[in-house]
Every structure is written in C-alpha cells, then in structure tokens.
Design a protein around this motif. Structure first.
Motif, mmCIF file in Angstrom:
data_model
loop_
_atom_site.group_PDB
_atom_site.id
_atom_site.type_symbol
_atom_site.label_atom_id
_atom_site.label_comp_id
_atom_site.label_asym_id
_atom_site.label_seq_id
_atom_site.Cartn_x
_atom_site.Cartn_y
_atom_site.Cartn_z
ATOM 1 N N ILE A 1 16.787 0.269 -11.597
ATOM 2 C CA ILE A 1 15.423 0.642 -11.236
ATOM 3 C C ILE A 1 14.474 -0.426 -11.776
ATOM 4 O O ILE A 1 14.471 -0.711 -12.977
ATOM 5 N N PHE A 2 13.689 -1.021 -10.897
ATOM 6 C CA PHE A 2 12.724 -2.044 -11.287
ATOM 7 C C PHE A 2 11.319 -1.610 -10.888
ATOM 8 O O PHE A 2 11.134 -0.716 -10.060
ATOM 9 N N MET A 3 10.331 -2.288 -11.464
ATOM 10 C CA MET A 3 8.931 -2.071 -11.141
ATOM 11 C C MET A 3 8.263 -3.426 -10.967
ATOM 12 O O MET A 3 8.564 -4.375 -11.694
ATOM 13 N N VAL A 4 7.370 -3.527 -9.981
ATOM 14 C CA VAL A 4 6.662 -4.774 -9.712
ATOM 15 C C VAL A 4 5.242 -4.439 -9.279
ATOM 16 O O VAL A 4 4.979 -3.363 -8.735
ATOM 17 N N SER A 5 4.321 -5.357 -9.529
ATOM 18 C CA SER A 5 2.954 -5.164 -9.056
ATOM 19 C C SER A 5 2.933 -5.110 -7.535
ATOM 20 O O SER A 5 3.684 -5.818 -6.857
ATOM 21 N N ALA A 6 2.063 -4.272 -6.977
ATOM 22 C CA ALA A 6 1.936 -4.177 -5.524
ATOM 23 C C ALA A 6 1.376 -5.455 -4.920
ATOM 24 O O ALA A 6 1.423 -5.647 -3.702
ATOM 25 N N LEU A 7 0.853 -6.348 -5.768
ATOM 26 C CA LEU A 7 0.351 -7.644 -5.315
ATOM 27 C C LEU A 7 1.381 -8.745 -5.507
ATOM 28 O O LEU A 7 1.125 -9.904 -5.199
ATOM 29 N N GLY A 8 2.558 -8.403 -6.036
ATOM 30 C CA GLY A 8 3.586 -9.402 -6.315
ATOM 31 C C GLY A 8 3.523 -9.867 -7.763
ATOM 32 O O GLY A 8 2.566 -9.604 -8.481
ATOM 33 N N GLY A 9 4.571 -10.560 -8.196
ATOM 34 C CA GLY A 9 4.605 -11.062 -9.565
ATOM 35 C C GLY A 9 5.912 -10.725 -10.254
ATOM 36 O O GLY A 9 6.899 -10.357 -9.601
ATOM 37 N N PRO B 1 3.305 -9.101 6.537
ATOM 38 C CA PRO B 1 3.835 -8.403 5.362
ATOM 39 C C PRO B 1 3.887 -9.319 4.135
ATOM 40 O O PRO B 1 4.134 -10.523 4.246
ATOM 41 N N LEU B 2 3.652 -8.741 2.971
ATOM 42 C CA LEU B 2 3.772 -9.449 1.703
ATOM 43 C C LEU B 2 5.145 -9.144 1.117
ATOM 44 O O LEU B 2 5.469 -7.981 0.875
ATOM 45 N N ARG B 3 5.940 -10.173 0.878
ATOM 46 C CA ARG B 3 7.278 -9.989 0.312
ATOM 47 C C ARG B 3 7.171 -9.909 -1.212
ATOM 48 O O ARG B 3 6.626 -10.801 -1.859
ATOM 49 N N LEU B 4 7.707 -8.822 -1.781
ATOM 50 C CA LEU B 4 7.596 -8.608 -3.225
ATOM 51 C C LEU B 4 8.850 -9.026 -3.983
ATOM 52 O O LEU B 4 8.769 -9.329 -5.167
ATOM 53 N N THR B 5 10.014 -9.018 -3.337
ATOM 54 C CA THR B 5 11.260 -9.347 -4.029
ATOM 55 C C THR B 5 12.031 -10.422 -3.273
ATOM 56 O O THR B 5 11.941 -10.518 -2.048
#
Length: 206
Positions: A76-84, A42-46
């Motif tokens: 409510i937040f938004m982030v790239s599906a690739l992280g960042g 899994p890729l951790r985004l947060t």
C-alpha cells in the motif's frame, strides 16, 4: 477512447477529477493516473515496473492511496494527487484481482484494507494507521467463509460496509467502527457481489 484498458475509477471528493489505473498506450503495465472529468490530458502519478491498481482519494483530495502488486504480497502506497515522491504505508497478503484495495476513513487517519495474518486463514478487514503503519483487525469471518473484502466507510465514518464471501455467494455486512457489536448482515440474496459504495447522505448502499 484511450488505447488499452482503464480500471478502478475513483472520484475525487469534489467530483472534479477521476483517478484510475491504465495500462498505457502500449498496454504493458498498469499505473495510476488522474484526469479532470471535464477533459484534458491525464496526469501519470506512478512509473514503477510492477502493476498498480485501486486508487483511493484522501478525504481532503490531496493524496491518493493505491496498491502495488508484487509476488510476495501487495504493498500500500500513498502519493500526492499532484504527483511526487511515494510513501509506503504497509504490506498486505496477495489479493484476488477484484478485491478493492483500500478505503480512507473520513477523518483521514486510517485506511480500511483487506489482509490476513497467515496464508491459510480467510481475508479480514484491518485498519491501517496512516501515521504509524500499525494494522488492527476489525472483522473475523467464520471458518467456513472465504473472507471479507470491499470495505467502504459511511460518510459520517461510524459504519463500515463490506462484502463477506462464502463459496460462490456473498452478502453485504455493516460494522460499527467504534466496536462493541458483531457485524450486521444487510443482504440475503446470496449472489456474487462485486463491489459497493454509499450514497452521499449515508442512507443507502449501491
């Protein structure tokens, strides 16, 4: 087979990935992760110290909106599906743990969210602009109801399905996004409903 708890699964638009909330190997805090359905790590985004839940994919699969819980309200937040880097879109009143966080409109311009204008009023559904952060109320439950939650757009974007709660029972309602008419009640079972989603052809609701 992960340790801890995994919650709030959401398919990517192409069906190849799952976003979800996981409290990690130590079981200490929920963060947002993305994983290929076929396998892999899994890729951790947060990585924030506050718990985060309810990931929702943008229609083009490039971004994920999620809810970060805090004492004064939920953000409510938004982030790239690739992280960042994350981008804050807005803040809403604290919600019950099973209230679905948000739903993208098919045109990618707004999110349907659960919020209220004052602490004593019932929850309503609002549209949150991705570009400006402006919120516009689109449902107004009667005073005897606990409120509306669980928004979900039809595939063509013309109709919003949601759950309207009264005491310990709830039913599904349909609202024309363009406005001009009251919500139409779809179910009459008066049982507790935990969530809903549309079939791909927009003809049925699970």
């Amino acid at each position: 087979s992960f340790p801890g708890q995994e919650l709030d699964p959401a398919f990517s638009p192409d069906g190849k990935q799952i976003a979800f909330a996981w409290d990690g190997e130590k079981g200490d805090n929920f963060d947002i992760y993305v994983k290929l359905v076929e396998g892999g790590t899994p890729l951790r985004l947060t990585t924030h110290a506050a718990p985060e839940r309810w990931p929702a994919w943008s229609p083009d699969g490039s971004r994920i909106a999620f809810v970060r819980e805090s004492a004064g309200g939920h953000e409510i937040f938004m982030v790239s599906a690739l992280g960042g880097p994350e981008r804050k879109l807005g803040q809403v009143a604290p919600a019950r743990a099973w209230t679905k966080g948000s739903a993208w409109s098919p045109d990618g311009k707004s999110l349907a969210i659960v919020d209220k204008s004052s602490p004593l009023e019932p929850n309503s559904i609002f549209l949150l602009s991705i570009e400006t952060g402006e919120k516009r109320r689109i449902t107004s439950p009667p005073a005897q109801y606990m409120g509306d939650e669980g928004p979900s757009f039809s595939p063509d974007g013309r109709t919003l399905a949601f759950i309207r709660n009264r005491a310990s029972v709830s039913d599904i309602y349909l609202l024309a996004v363009a406005g001009g008419a009251d919500p139409r009640r779809l179910t009459f079972a008066e049982r507790l409903i935990w969530g809903l989603d549309w079939t791909q052809d927009g003809g049925r609701i699970v």
